[in-house]
Design a protein around this motif. Sequence first.
Motif, short mmCIF file in Angstrom:
data_model
loop_
_atom_site.label_atom_id
_atom_site.label_comp_id
_atom_site.label_asym_id
_atom_site.label_seq_id
_atom_site.Cartn_x
_atom_site.Cartn_y
_atom_site.Cartn_z
N PHE A 31 58.00 -59.24 -12.29
CA PHE A 31 57.04 -60.15 -11.68
C PHE A 31 55.63 -59.58 -11.80
N GLU A 32 54.66 -60.46 -11.72
CA GLU A 32 53.26 -60.10 -11.68
C GLU A 32 52.62 -60.85 -10.52
N THR A 33 51.75 -60.17 -9.81
CA THR A 33 51.00 -60.79 -8.71
C THR A 33 49.52 -60.67 -9.01
N PHE A 34 48.81 -61.78 -8.93
CA PHE A 34 47.37 -61.74 -9.19
C PHE A 34 46.68 -62.84 -8.40
N ARG A 35 45.36 -62.84 -8.46
CA ARG A 35 44.57 -63.80 -7.69
C ARG A 35 43.87 -64.81 -8.59
N VAL A 36 43.69 -65.98 -8.02
CA VAL A 36 42.88 -67.03 -8.65
C VAL A 36 41.66 -67.26 -7.77
N ASP A 46 45.65 -59.12 -18.86
CA ASP A 46 46.25 -57.82 -18.63
C ASP A 46 47.59 -57.93 -17.90
N HIS A 47 47.67 -58.86 -16.96
CA HIS A 47 48.95 -59.08 -16.28
C HIS A 47 50.01 -59.58 -17.27
N LEU A 48 49.62 -60.47 -18.15
CA LEU A 48 50.57 -61.01 -19.13
C LEU A 48 50.98 -59.95 -20.14
N ALA A 49 50.04 -59.09 -20.53
CA ALA A 49 50.37 -58.01 -21.47
C ALA A 49 51.42 -57.08 -20.86
N ARG A 50 51.26 -56.75 -19.58
CA ARG A 50 52.24 -55.88 -18.92
C ARG A 50 53.58 -56.60 -18.77
N LEU A 51 53.54 -57.87 -18.42
CA LEU A 51 54.76 -58.65 -18.29
C LEU A 51 55.50 -58.73 -19.62
N ASN A 52 54.78 -58.98 -20.69
CA ASN A 52 55.41 -59.08 -22.01
C ASN A 52 56.04 -57.75 -22.44
N ARG A 53 55.36 -56.63 -22.14
CA ARG A 53 55.94 -55.31 -22.45
C ARG A 53 57.21 -55.08 -21.65
N GLY A 54 57.19 -55.49 -20.40
CA GLY A 54 58.37 -55.32 -19.55
C GLY A 54 59.54 -56.16 -20.03
N TYR A 82 45.06 -76.12 -4.28
CA TYR A 82 44.47 -74.80 -4.05
C TYR A 82 43.40 -74.53 -5.10
N GLN A 83 42.32 -73.89 -4.69
CA GLN A 83 41.31 -73.38 -5.61
C GLN A 83 41.31 -71.85 -5.64
N ASN A 84 41.69 -71.26 -4.51
CA ASN A 84 41.76 -69.81 -4.37
C ASN A 84 43.16 -69.47 -3.89
N ALA A 85 43.85 -68.66 -4.67
CA ALA A 85 45.27 -68.48 -4.36
C ALA A 85 45.79 -67.12 -4.81
N ARG A 86 46.87 -66.74 -4.18
CA ARG A 86 47.69 -65.60 -4.60
C ARG A 86 48.80 -66.16 -5.46
N ILE A 87 48.96 -65.61 -6.65
CA ILE A 87 49.97 -66.09 -7.58
C ILE A 87 51.03 -65.01 -7.79
N ARG A 88 52.28 -65.41 -7.75
CA ARG A 88 53.37 -64.53 -8.16
C ARG A 88 54.11 -65.22 -9.30
N MET A 89 54.11 -64.57 -10.45
CA MET A 89 54.82 -65.07 -11.62
C MET A 89 56.07 -64.22 -11.81
N THR A 240 44.12 -49.61 -4.17
CA THR A 240 43.85 -50.88 -4.86
C THR A 240 45.13 -51.64 -5.15
N ASN A 241 45.03 -52.94 -5.12
CA ASN A 241 46.03 -53.82 -5.74
C ASN A 241 45.37 -55.16 -6.02
N SER A 242 46.08 -56.03 -6.70
CA SER A 242 45.46 -57.26 -7.20
C SER A 242 45.11 -58.26 -6.11
N VAL A 243 45.81 -58.22 -4.98
CA VAL A 243 45.54 -59.18 -3.91
C VAL A 243 44.50 -58.64 -2.94
N GLN A 244 44.64 -57.39 -2.52
CA GLN A 244 43.68 -56.80 -1.59
C GLN A 244 42.42 -56.27 -2.28
N GLU A 245 42.46 -56.21 -3.60
CA GLU A 245 41.36 -55.67 -4.40
C GLU A 245 41.17 -54.18 -4.07
#
Length: 290
Positions: A31-36, A46-54, A82-89, A240-245
Amino acid sequence: MYISLNGKIVHKDEAMISPFDHGFLYGLGLFETFRVYEGHPFLLDDHLARLNRGMEALNIYGCFTRVEVKALLERLLDNNQYQNARIRMNVSAGIGEVGLKTTPYLSPNVMIFSSELQREVTKNEKKAVVLELPRNTPEGKERLKSHHFLNNILAKREIGNHPDIEGVFLTADGYLAEGVSSNLFWLAGGTLFTPAISTGILDGITRQFIIHVAGEIGWRVEEGHYTLQQALNAEEVFVTNSVQEICALTDFAGKRFPGYQGEYVNELHRLYQQYRRTLWSRTEVQEESL
């Protein structure tokens, strides 16, 4: 709330996968977690590159592109308004017979979840404690952002359900590793320090971004194997992390730190807010330098 399941937008109560999915049976999933931000998925490449490697490491067929995923996100965010969101793929290996499988998984299940966040990001501060539970070693060549999260869950139980406290792992050899859900940084003598990937930590996307930005503004950056005492001698400490910055620490293992009163962490926070509106990606920076 609506989610995206294999490219279709469905209500969360209608979403189902097979009990024979090997993501459920054997934990084969990522999974990948990121913000919109205002519809813009920050560091998506970058999230997709890591996901694809995994996925390649787990023998799961497929490769996600920005165009494909951004289209799915736009539909999902539009349905949830939503315009601003936490995403989990989430990518789960897919259906297989009961038993260990060595051939590729050709039909993974792909789920994208979203939850609404505030437009403005506050300057988060936390206290950090050193966990008694050591960081486990990666199950393969590198740590994947996979379904294997028991070490993190046990660590969270150790510190309890306190949103203002982060637990920090040490390796079995006693070196600093990472937080329960974050990467660790500190500043001392004009140098930004962070544990190296060779300690067995996850190479966080925000971690990569902070290292790059620090280098761009002329800071010296060092990655290595460090003791707790080395971090406690720092001037400022943050995680650091993608949601809390960027989350500044006001206390680490009982020692006080300035949190967002610190000069350096404030500068990084300012730059983060500036960059998050852009299409910056480490992948593109690396390609341009070749």
